[in-house]
Structure formats: C-alpha cells, structure tokens
Design a protein around this motif. Structure first.
Motif, PDB file in Angstrom:
ATOM      1  N   LEU A   1       0.815  -1.132   0.538  1.00  0.00           N
ATOM      2  CA  LEU A   1       0.267   0.189   0.420  1.00  0.00           C
ATOM      3  C   LEU A   1       1.071   0.949  -0.172  1.00  0.00           C
ATOM      4  O   LEU A   1       0.492   1.702  -0.583  1.00  0.00           O
ATOM      5  CB  LEU A   1      -0.436  -0.049   1.262  1.00  0.00           C
ATOM      6  CG  LEU A   1      -2.259   1.432   1.436  1.00  0.00           C
ATOM      7  CD1 LEU A   1      -2.926   1.649  -0.021  1.00  0.00           C
ATOM      8  CD2 LEU A   1      -2.677   1.055   2.936  1.00  0.00           C
ATOM      9  N   MET A   2       1.816   1.144   0.582  1.00  0.00           N
ATOM     10  CA  MET A   2       2.595   2.532   0.948  1.00  0.00           C
ATOM     11  C   MET A   2       3.106   2.731  -0.531  1.00  0.00           C
ATOM     12  O   MET A   2       3.605   3.913  -0.712  1.00  0.00           O
ATOM     13  CB  MET A   2       3.655   2.080   2.338  1.00  0.00           C
ATOM     14  CG  MET A   2       2.640   2.760   3.056  1.00  0.00           C
ATOM     15  SD  MET A   2       4.470   2.291   4.453  1.00  0.00           S
ATOM     16  CE  MET A   2       4.573   1.132   4.992  1.00  0.00           C
ATOM     17  N   ALA A   3       3.930   1.555  -1.408  1.00  0.00           N
ATOM     18  CA  ALA A   3       5.001   1.830  -2.649  1.00  0.00           C
ATOM     19  C   ALA A   3       3.827   2.157  -3.596  1.00  0.00           C
ATOM     20  O   ALA A   3       4.119   2.899  -4.300  1.00  0.00           O
ATOM     21  CB  ALA A   3       5.316   0.462  -3.101  1.00  0.00           C
ATOM     22  N   LYS A   4       2.063   1.971  -3.469  1.00  0.00           N
ATOM     23  CA  LYS A   4       1.759   2.875  -4.625  1.00  0.00           C
ATOM     24  C   LYS A   4       1.403   3.740  -3.508  1.00  0.00           C
ATOM     25  O   LYS A   4       1.037   5.183  -4.642  1.00  0.00           O
ATOM     26  CB  LYS A   4      -0.019   1.498  -4.082  1.00  0.00           C
ATOM     27  CG  LYS A   4       0.009   0.479  -4.867  1.00  0.00           C
ATOM     28  CD  LYS A   4      -1.144  -0.492  -4.839  1.00  0.00           C
ATOM     29  CE  LYS A   4      -0.605  -1.697  -5.436  1.00  0.00           C
ATOM     30  NZ  LYS A   4      -2.111  -2.933  -5.662  1.00  0.00           N
ATOM     31  N   LEU A   5       1.055   4.503  -2.966  1.00  0.00           N
ATOM     32  CA  LEU A   5       0.623   5.713  -2.433  1.00  0.00           C
ATOM     33  C   LEU A   5       1.757   6.746  -3.001  1.00  0.00           C
ATOM     34  O   LEU A   5       1.484   7.823  -3.241  1.00  0.00           O
ATOM     35  CB  LEU A   5       0.485   5.487  -0.492  1.00  0.00           C
ATOM     36  CG  LEU A   5      -0.526   5.374  -0.617  1.00  0.00           C
ATOM     37  CD1 LEU A   5      -0.813   5.279   1.283  1.00  0.00           C
ATOM     38  CD2 LEU A   5      -2.219   5.414  -0.503  1.00  0.00           C
ATOM     39  N   ARG A   6       2.965   6.094  -2.729  1.00  0.00           N
ATOM     40  CA  ARG A   6       4.038   6.894  -3.362  1.00  0.00           C
ATOM     41  C   ARG A   6       4.098   7.078  -4.433  1.00  0.00           C
ATOM     42  O   ARG A   6       4.097   7.567  -5.114  1.00  0.00           O
ATOM     43  CB  ARG A   6       5.639   6.448  -2.670  1.00  0.00           C
ATOM     44  CG  ARG A   6       6.500   7.052  -2.868  1.00  0.00           C
ATOM     45  CD  ARG A   6       7.767   6.103  -2.657  1.00  0.00           C
ATOM     46  NE  ARG A   6       8.811   7.703  -3.288  1.00  0.00           N
ATOM     47  CZ  ARG A   6       9.509   6.367  -4.490  1.00  0.00           C
ATOM     48  NH1 ARG A   6       8.504   5.174  -5.002  1.00  0.00           N
ATOM     49  NH2 ARG A   6      11.051   7.194  -4.928  1.00  0.00           N
ATOM     50  N   THR A   7       3.563   5.669  -5.761  1.00  0.00           N
ATOM     51  CA  THR A   7       3.241   6.108  -7.286  1.00  0.00           C
ATOM     52  C   THR A   7       2.223   6.931  -7.112  1.00  0.00           C
ATOM     53  O   THR A   7       2.147   7.591  -8.698  1.00  0.00           O
ATOM     54  CB  THR A   7       3.014   4.887  -7.655  1.00  0.00           C
ATOM     55  OG1 THR A   7       4.571   4.126  -7.421  1.00  0.00           O
ATOM     56  CG2 THR A   7       2.953   4.881  -8.855  1.00  0.00           C
TER      57      THR A   7
END
Length: 80
Positions: free
Chosen positions: A31-37
């Motif tokens: 989730l954190m990787a997607k939020l950053r993306t």
C-alpha cells in the motif's frame, strides 16, 4: 483459510502476545509503495526510507503498549 491482516499496532501486539516470532505486514508495504507512486506520499522519500520509518514507528508503538502494561521485555509479553 483464515488470514490475519496486520494493520495496526494493536494487531501486532496481539500476534506477539500469542507467540509470533516475526510479523511481515506485506499489505502495508504494498500500500505504501502504491501511495508513493500515486504521489500521496512525499516523492522525496524512496520506498526503503518509507518502510524503515514504518518499522521504527511500529517498534515505538509496541514499546508504548508494553510500557503501559508494565512489561519491560518482549519475552515476558509472549505466551509460552
């Protein structure tokens, strides 16, 4: 299958209290990787920094819960 989704500090403390030796919140990392993306997390941070900050926050949260319960070591918190 019964899955336990570890999302909050309370979930982690519960797992540790029942004897878990390790917790990998892979859904949170994803989730954190997607939020950053999607630019919802500051772009100045890379994924590794975000993950390290999350782990540090979890460690502080678990320590805070244990301190409120009067527990000084993780070993005394776990059920054997």
């Amino acid at each position: 299958l019964n899955h336990w989704y570890c999302r909050e500090i309370h979930d982690m403390c519960t797992l540790l209290g029942y004897g878990a030796d390790a917790i990998c919140p892979y859904l949170v990392y994803e989730l954190m990787a997607k939020l950053r993306t999607h630019r919802l997390i500051d772009q100045n941070f890379d994924d590794e920094t975000i993950f390290k900050n999350y782990v540090a926050a979890c460690a502080r949260g678990i320590s805070k819960v244990m301190a409120k319960m009067g527990i000084s070591t993780l070993h005394s918190y776990k059920v054997t």
